[in-house]
Design a protein around this motif. Structure first.
Motif, mmCIF file in Angstrom:
data_model
loop_
_atom_site.group_PDB
_atom_site.id
_atom_site.type_symbol
_atom_site.label_atom_id
_atom_site.label_comp_id
_atom_site.label_asym_id
_atom_site.label_seq_id
_atom_site.Cartn_x
_atom_site.Cartn_y
_atom_site.Cartn_z
ATOM 1 N N MET A 1 86.472 -67.608 32.724
ATOM 2 C CA MET A 1 87.794 -68.206 32.838
ATOM 3 C C MET A 1 88.473 -68.263 31.476
ATOM 4 O O MET A 1 87.864 -68.699 30.494
ATOM 5 N N ARG A 2 89.686 -67.792 31.442
ATOM 6 C CA ARG A 2 90.491 -67.852 30.220
ATOM 7 C C ARG A 2 91.917 -68.162 30.621
ATOM 8 O O ARG A 2 92.532 -67.414 31.396
ATOM 9 N N GLY A 3 92.464 -69.260 30.103
ATOM 10 C CA GLY A 3 93.774 -69.702 30.565
ATOM 11 C C GLY A 3 93.702 -69.948 32.062
ATOM 12 O O GLY A 3 92.796 -70.623 32.556
ATOM 13 N N ARG A 4 94.620 -69.359 32.799
ATOM 14 C CA ARG A 4 94.633 -69.535 34.248
ATOM 15 C C ARG A 4 94.048 -68.327 34.985
ATOM 16 O O ARG A 4 94.170 -68.213 36.197
ATOM 17 N N SER A 5 93.393 -67.460 34.253
ATOM 18 C CA SER A 5 92.731 -66.324 34.882
ATOM 19 C C SER A 5 91.255 -66.650 35.098
ATOM 20 O O SER A 5 90.652 -67.431 34.356
ATOM 21 N N SER A 6 90.685 -66.040 36.134
ATOM 22 C CA SER A 6 89.280 -66.256 36.457
ATOM 23 C C SER A 6 88.721 -64.988 37.080
ATOM 24 O O SER A 6 89.346 -64.404 37.971
ATOM 25 N N VAL A 7 87.551 -64.564 36.603
ATOM 26 C CA VAL A 7 86.897 -63.362 37.112
ATOM 27 C C VAL A 7 85.487 -63.739 37.543
ATOM 28 O O VAL A 7 84.745 -64.407 36.801
ATOM 29 N N LEU A 8 85.117 -63.312 38.751
ATOM 30 C CA LEU A 8 83.793 -63.574 39.306
ATOM 31 C C LEU A 8 82.956 -62.308 39.227
ATOM 32 O O LEU A 8 83.411 -61.225 39.609
ATOM 33 N N ARG A 9 81.707 -62.456 38.753
ATOM 34 C CA ARG A 9 80.765 -61.342 38.719
ATOM 35 C C ARG A 9 79.451 -61.769 39.371
ATOM 36 O O ARG A 9 78.965 -62.883 39.124
ATOM 37 N N LEU A 10 78.899 -60.910 40.214
ATOM 38 C CA LEU A 10 77.587 -61.130 40.819
ATOM 39 C C LEU A 10 76.648 -60.067 40.285
ATOM 40 O O LEU A 10 76.982 -58.874 40.270
ATOM 41 N N GLU A 11 75.443 -60.502 39.867
ATOM 42 C CA GLU A 11 74.449 -59.576 39.337
ATOM 43 C C GLU A 11 73.100 -59.815 39.991
ATOM 44 O O GLU A 11 72.710 -60.961 40.237
ATOM 45 N N HIS A 12 72.388 -58.720 40.245
ATOM 46 C CA HIS A 12 71.039 -58.758 40.797
ATOM 47 C C HIS A 12 70.024 -58.459 39.702
ATOM 48 O O HIS A 12 70.289 -57.655 38.794
ATOM 49 N N ALA A 13 68.850 -59.063 39.816
ATOM 50 C CA ALA A 13 67.753 -58.782 38.899
ATOM 51 C C ALA A 13 66.984 -57.556 39.381
ATOM 52 O O ALA A 13 66.615 -57.464 40.563
ATOM 53 N N HIS A 14 66.743 -56.621 38.461
ATOM 54 C CA HIS A 14 66.009 -55.397 38.781
ATOM 55 C C HIS A 14 64.946 -55.157 37.721
ATOM 56 O O HIS A 14 65.156 -55.433 36.533
ATOM 57 N N ALA A 15 63.817 -54.608 38.150
ATOM 58 C CA ALA A 15 62.781 -54.182 37.214
ATOM 59 C C ALA A 15 63.124 -52.800 36.700
ATOM 60 O O ALA A 15 63.557 -51.924 37.457
ATOM 61 N N ALA A 16 62.947 -52.585 35.398
ATOM 62 C CA ALA A 16 63.248 -51.299 34.779
ATOM 63 C C ALA A 16 62.111 -50.952 33.826
ATOM 64 O O ALA A 16 61.347 -51.819 33.383
ATOM 65 N N GLU A 17 61.987 -49.671 33.514
ATOM 66 C CA GLU A 17 60.972 -49.249 32.571
ATOM 67 C C GLU A 17 61.266 -49.827 31.194
ATOM 68 O O GLU A 17 62.418 -49.873 30.750
ATOM 69 N N ARG A 18 60.212 -50.269 30.529
ATOM 70 C CA ARG A 18 60.378 -50.825 29.190
ATOM 71 C C ARG A 18 60.753 -49.715 28.212
ATOM 72 O O ARG A 18 60.224 -48.610 28.292
ATOM 73 N N PRO A 19 61.684 -49.999 27.293
ATOM 74 C CA PRO A 19 62.057 -48.981 26.306
ATOM 75 C C PRO A 19 60.863 -48.511 25.487
ATOM 76 O O PRO A 19 59.856 -49.216 25.353
ATOM 77 N N ALA A 20 60.987 -47.325 24.957
ATOM 78 C CA ALA A 20 59.901 -46.735 24.179
ATOM 79 C C ALA A 20 59.622 -47.552 22.931
ATOM 80 O O ALA A 20 60.497 -48.253 22.416
ATOM 81 N N PRO A 21 58.399 -47.476 22.401
ATOM 82 C CA PRO A 21 58.070 -48.201 21.169
ATOM 83 C C PRO A 21 59.048 -47.855 20.047
ATOM 84 O O PRO A 21 59.485 -46.708 19.901
ATOM 85 N N GLY A 22 59.398 -48.872 19.284
ATOM 86 C CA GLY A 22 60.322 -48.669 18.187
ATOM 87 C C GLY A 22 61.762 -48.931 18.533
ATOM 88 O O GLY A 22 62.619 -48.982 17.652
ATOM 89 N N THR A 23 62.047 -49.090 19.844
ATOM 90 C CA THR A 23 63.405 -49.439 20.259
ATOM 91 C C THR A 23 63.469 -50.926 20.523
ATOM 92 O O THR A 23 62.451 -51.612 20.565
ATOM 93 N N ASP A 24 64.692 -51.424 20.735
ATOM 94 C CA ASP A 24 64.886 -52.856 20.976
ATOM 95 C C ASP A 24 64.569 -53.163 22.428
ATOM 96 O O ASP A 24 65.372 -52.956 23.322
ATOM 97 N N ALA A 25 63.351 -53.653 22.694
ATOM 98 C CA ALA A 25 62.933 -53.916 24.077
ATOM 99 C C ALA A 25 63.633 -55.121 24.651
ATOM 100 O O ALA A 25 63.801 -55.230 25.860
#
Length: 578
Positions: free
Chosen positions: A533-557
């Motif tokens: 919400m900002r001023g008189r505007s409002s945005v709704l977002r819905l998100e689902h949890a999903h399992a994903a492969e872990r990033p390769a070593p050395g990346t930001d997991a």
């Protein structure tokens, strides 16, 4: 040396102060030290052999994000240097709102969370949405994060425990004795909170994102306060008294205290008494006994203002009036408080959020059956129908706002009054959980009147100027049986609506004061909704949890520990106003 058993939980935050809740393993002095030199200290208080502190942090600068550490008796205990699970995670911070007009406010919310299994174990109900939120924030600490996380009930499950908790209970007592593998006392409740909030990712998330909480039935027991006869049956058991007193006492310690502002805490005689006593157990037990016996003796509901966003968190469990013929979701004083808070200072807020664990607007079939059951149990159709109505009410969990028709209508009136006129907010959003799926429903006020019965439409009624929506999001981490998927999909159908009208006619139910339609969903899965919400505007977002492969070593997991990475994936995003 005093150690940190649970927490820290960042709870109340405003422009210059915050509260941080902790549980320790012995008495001591807790201190929060912020990187900018602000902070606070508090002595622990004792309840049932456990030690807690709620530290008020003062001297914060509005519009800043400040890392903090926790010390007990001058020794640092957070972040825990010895625990490798926390090593990849950023520092815990307090982010204070700025004073500028029109600042963005993000509110994430959901309900119904079973504790996640330990790292490395399979998760029978899928990835935890709180893990996904924590991983996102950890991977980009300067990126988008909620200003507050609303947990709308069932933070712990006293009646549906994990295998590990079942083994813990079995080591304490004979599970063949009632209530079997459900918690019975305060000590067992502390185990539930420890299991749920000790998870490293969740623990870090709760230390860095402020939370507001309210209970629902499973925080005490399924169907809690469904009806007067249900309460009579429970009070006749050998174990209920200890269970409900322990549930309310632990809720006060672990959840309710952090909902309050420092000013409200300073004026709370119970909080003062518990801290002043060497052991506050009996003081708190006496309070819990009064609260269970007389709903009007305590107010669990509360108000929070986030800039130009107002939140009313409404207790729709313990504040009920249950006597047949007088049934109400809220006792008269509670209902008056909700109306007063909704109307207070209209024009000073752009968005009104009403948090209630139970949805106000349900699928039409469910709504009509709940109203029908209330007529039957009241005795309008005779004693046989009354017995059937009570059986149905318990068997099908018919206990939402629709099961209290007068209260359903009164909430519609409050929303219409708050949302009408030149000072009306842009949106009024009813935020709920409980039903293990997500959806959006929008009401329209029936102005054709006069209607009949409680909560019926009145001639000359006018719909509000604000956009009104029911936003339901559940579960955060729980099971979604196929019967729920099928039942709620059918419940919104045209056939189900016609079937519901048949029940309404049989019960001689009047026309409700609003009509409504589903405009989003139903969505199933472990999920979170976010309002931006900002001023008189409002945005709704819905998100689902999903399992994903872990990033390769050395990346930001982003997420520590073994097993798959949990990520939130956007399902839908839509503007509500502006």
């Amino acid at each position: 040396m005093t150690g940190l058993r649970l927490g820290p939980l960042l709870r109340y935050v405003d422009g210059s102060s915050a509260t941080v809740w902790i549980e320790t393993d012995r008495p001591g002095t807790a201190e929060v030290r912020c990187a900018d030199g602000s902070g606070g200290t508090a002595r622990t208080f004792r309840v049932a052999g456990h030690h807690y502190a709620l530290v008020e942090v003062t001297g914060l600068t509005p519009g800043t994000t400040t890392p903090y550490e926790v010390f007990l008796d001058r020794a640092r205990v957070w972040p825990p240097a010895e625990d490798e699970a926390f090593a990849p995670l950023p520092p815990s911070v307090v982010s204070t709102p700025g004073a500028e007009a029109g600042a963005t406010v993000r509110v994430a919310f959901g309900s119904c969370r079973w504790a996640s299994p330990p790292a490395g174990e399979s998760d029978p109900v899928g990835p935890d949405a709180l893990h996904g939120l924590a991983a996102r924030i950890a991977a980009d600490p300067d990126g988008e994060r909620p200003d507050v996380l609303l947990l709308l009930g069932d933070q712990v499950y006293a009646d549906e425990v994990s295998d590990a908790t079942r083994a813990y209970l079995g080591a304490r007592r004979d599970l063949d004795d009632p209530p079997g593998d459900q918690v019975t006392d305060y000590e067992e409740y502390t185990h539930l909170y420890y299991e749920s909030w000790r998870d490293p990712l969740v623990r870090w998330l709760l230390s860095t994102v402020p939370t507001c909480m309210v209970f629902d039935d499973h925080d005490v027991i399924d169907d809690w306060n469904t009806s007067a006869s249900w309460v009579d049956d429970m009070r006749a058991t050998s174990w209920w008294g200890e269970r409900v007193r322990s549930g309310l006492a632990s809720y006060w310690v672990y959840q309710h205290l952090g909902n309050l502002s420092p000013r409200e805490l300073a004026a709370d005689p119970l909080y003062a008494s518990v801290r002043e006593h060497p052991d506050g157990t009996e003081v708190l037990r006496a309070f819990a006994a009064r609260a269970e016996a007389d709903a009007a003796s305590v107010r669990w509901s509360y108000r929070r203002d986030f800039g130009r966003v107002r939140l009313l968190m409404v207790d729709s469990r313990a504040a009920r009036v249950l006597a047949e013929g007088e049934r109400a979701m809220l006792d008269p004083a509670e209902a008056a408080w909700v109306r007063e808070q909704a109307l207070d200072g209209r024009g000073t807020y752009d968005h009104l959020l009403i948090g209630t664990s139970l949805p106000w607007l349900l699928p039409h079939l469910v709504h009509d059956v709940e109203g029908w059951s209330s007529v039957l149990t009241r005795g309008d159709k005779g004693p046989r129908w009354a017995r059937f109505g009570e059986w149905l009410r318990r068997a099908a969990d018919l206990e939402h706002w629709a099961a209290f028709p007068e209260s359903f209508g009164e909430l519609a009136e409050v929303i219409a009054e708050a949302g009408t006129g030149p000072d009306a907010p842009a949106t009024v959003c009813v935020l709920s959980g409980d039903v293990h799926h997500a959806y959006v429903a929008e009401p329209s006020w029936d102005t054709k009147g006069p209607g009949h019965g409680p909560g019926a439409a009145r001639e000359g009624a006018r719909g509000p100027d604000a956009r009104v929506v029911q936003l339901t999001c559940s579960p955060v981490h729980n099971s979604i049986p196929p019967s729920i998927r099928l039942g709620f999909r059918f419940g919104w159908s045209t056939v189900a609506r016609g079937l519901g009208r048949a029940f309404a006619r049989h019960g001689r139910l009047g026309r409700p004061p609003v009509k409504w339609r589903k405009t989003g969903g139903p969505w199933f899965g472990n999920q979170l909704m976010t309002l931006t919400m900002r001023g008189r505007s409002s945005v709704l977002r819905l998100e689902h949890a999903h399992a994903a492969e872990r990033p390769a070593p050395g990346t930001d997991a982003g997420q520590p520990g073994p097993g798959p990475e949990v990520r939130l994936r956007k399902v839908t995003e839509t503007g509500l106003s502006g």
